[in-house]
Write an enzyme that holds these catalytic residues in place. Structure first.
Site, short mmCIF file in Angstrom:
data_model
loop_
_atom_site.label_atom_id
_atom_site.label_comp_id
_atom_site.label_asym_id
_atom_site.label_seq_id
_atom_site.Cartn_x
_atom_site.Cartn_y
_atom_site.Cartn_z
N LYS A 99 1.05 -1.44 0.01
CA LYS A 99 -0.06 0.08 0.02
C LYS A 99 0.89 1.14 -0.25
O LYS A 99 2.03 1.25 0.55
CB LYS A 99 -0.92 0.19 1.19
CG LYS A 99 -1.86 1.23 1.18
CD LYS A 99 -2.67 1.17 2.65
CE LYS A 99 -3.35 2.39 2.66
NZ LYS A 99 -4.30 2.65 3.96
N HIS A 123 -2.13 8.03 1.66
CA HIS A 123 -2.34 8.14 2.80
C HIS A 123 -2.97 9.39 3.47
O HIS A 123 -2.50 9.96 4.32
CB HIS A 123 -0.80 7.70 3.78
CG HIS A 123 -0.26 6.52 3.52
ND1 HIS A 123 -0.79 5.63 3.61
CD2 HIS A 123 0.83 6.51 2.74
CE1 HIS A 123 0.07 4.46 3.44
NE2 HIS A 123 1.07 4.99 2.64
N ASP A 154 -7.59 3.36 -2.42
CA ASP A 154 -7.84 3.56 -0.95
C ASP A 154 -7.73 5.20 -1.13
O ASP A 154 -6.51 5.90 -1.29
CB ASP A 154 -7.01 3.07 -0.10
CG ASP A 154 -7.14 3.64 1.33
OD1 ASP A 154 -8.21 3.77 1.70
OD2 ASP A 154 -6.44 4.21 1.98
N GLY A 156 -10.48 8.71 0.32
CA GLY A 156 -11.58 9.50 -0.01
C GLY A 156 -12.90 8.96 -0.50
O GLY A 156 -13.91 9.76 -1.10
#
Length: 226
Positions: A99, A123, A154, A156
């Site tokens: 990630k 992030h 990933d 919002g």
């Protein structure tokens, strides 16, 4: 860019004014109660003892004296590297997903190092001020990985249409973070279930209004640059 940075555990915090004798106490709070640390200092040094009670300097301070405050510090020394990823791949047969990658070169390198999938994420912009949003970077990353490599997004996802945009730009799935925490805080387990029901309903309504009856119908043509 490395996959992630692990916060370094600093040593005991002590400056030039750190107590050297047990008679010098740190006090906690306005009520004047002695802190646990002060009691430990007194126990170690003894009341009125001439024995010096020194606290260890932070590791990063020792590592970076006279040079950079970042490079050469404990934080940088403990950060994962591409060699860390290769080692982890050798040590486990479990699926390995990396990630926090935002550049096509990095996702290709992660794939070549044995990653089973990649999560595109910045992030929430907390790591690097001014970093690009993750969503517009999806097409280039999908192109770098090819059509079949597992790619998740990933960042919002607050409504069903957000998930539709991410899938249209190349993601195969999205991660939901803040909404489930908010729902859990407000309504517990039932709140999370209700949030997921709303999110799925919004997603399917957005699909219908875009003329997509199946996930396979979602493609890049649904999203236009404004």
């Amino acid at each position: 860019m490395v996959p992630a940075l692990s916060p370094a555990r600093s040593g005991h915090v002590a400056g030039a004014g750190a107590p050297r004798r047990g008679g010098w106490l740190w006090r906690a709070g306005a009520d004047g109660r002695r802190s646990d640390q002060a009691r430990r200092i007194r126990a170690a040094a003894g009341r009125g003892s001439r024995q010096s009670c020194r606290l260890a300097a932070p590791r990063h301070q020792a590592a970076a004296q006279g040079g950079s405050l970042v490079f050469g510090s404990a934080l940088a020394a403990q950060a994962p590297t591409w060699q860390t990823l290769a080692w982890l791949r050798r040590e486990t047969a479990l699926p390995l997903v990396v990630k926090g990658l935002l550049h096509p070169d990095d996702v290709r390198r992660a794939r070549d190092a044995g990653a089973d999938g990649v999560i595109v994420s910045n992030h929430a912009g907390r790591v690097l001020d001014g970093v690009a949003p993750a969503l517009p970077l999806l097409p280039a990353i999908r192109a770098a990985l090819g059509p079949d490599f597992p790619l998740l997004f990933d960042g919002g996802i607050r409504r069903g249409s957000d998930a539709l945009k991410a899938l249209a730009l190349g993601a195969q799935a999205v991660l939901v973070g803040a909404p489930q925490l908010h729902a859990l805080a407000v309504g517990g387990m039932a709140g999370v279930a209700h949030m997921l029901h709303i999110l799925r309903t919004e997603f399917e309504l957005a699909m219908a209004q875009c003329g997509c009856a199946r996930i396979a119908d979602i493609d890049r043509e649904l999203v236009v640059a404004l």
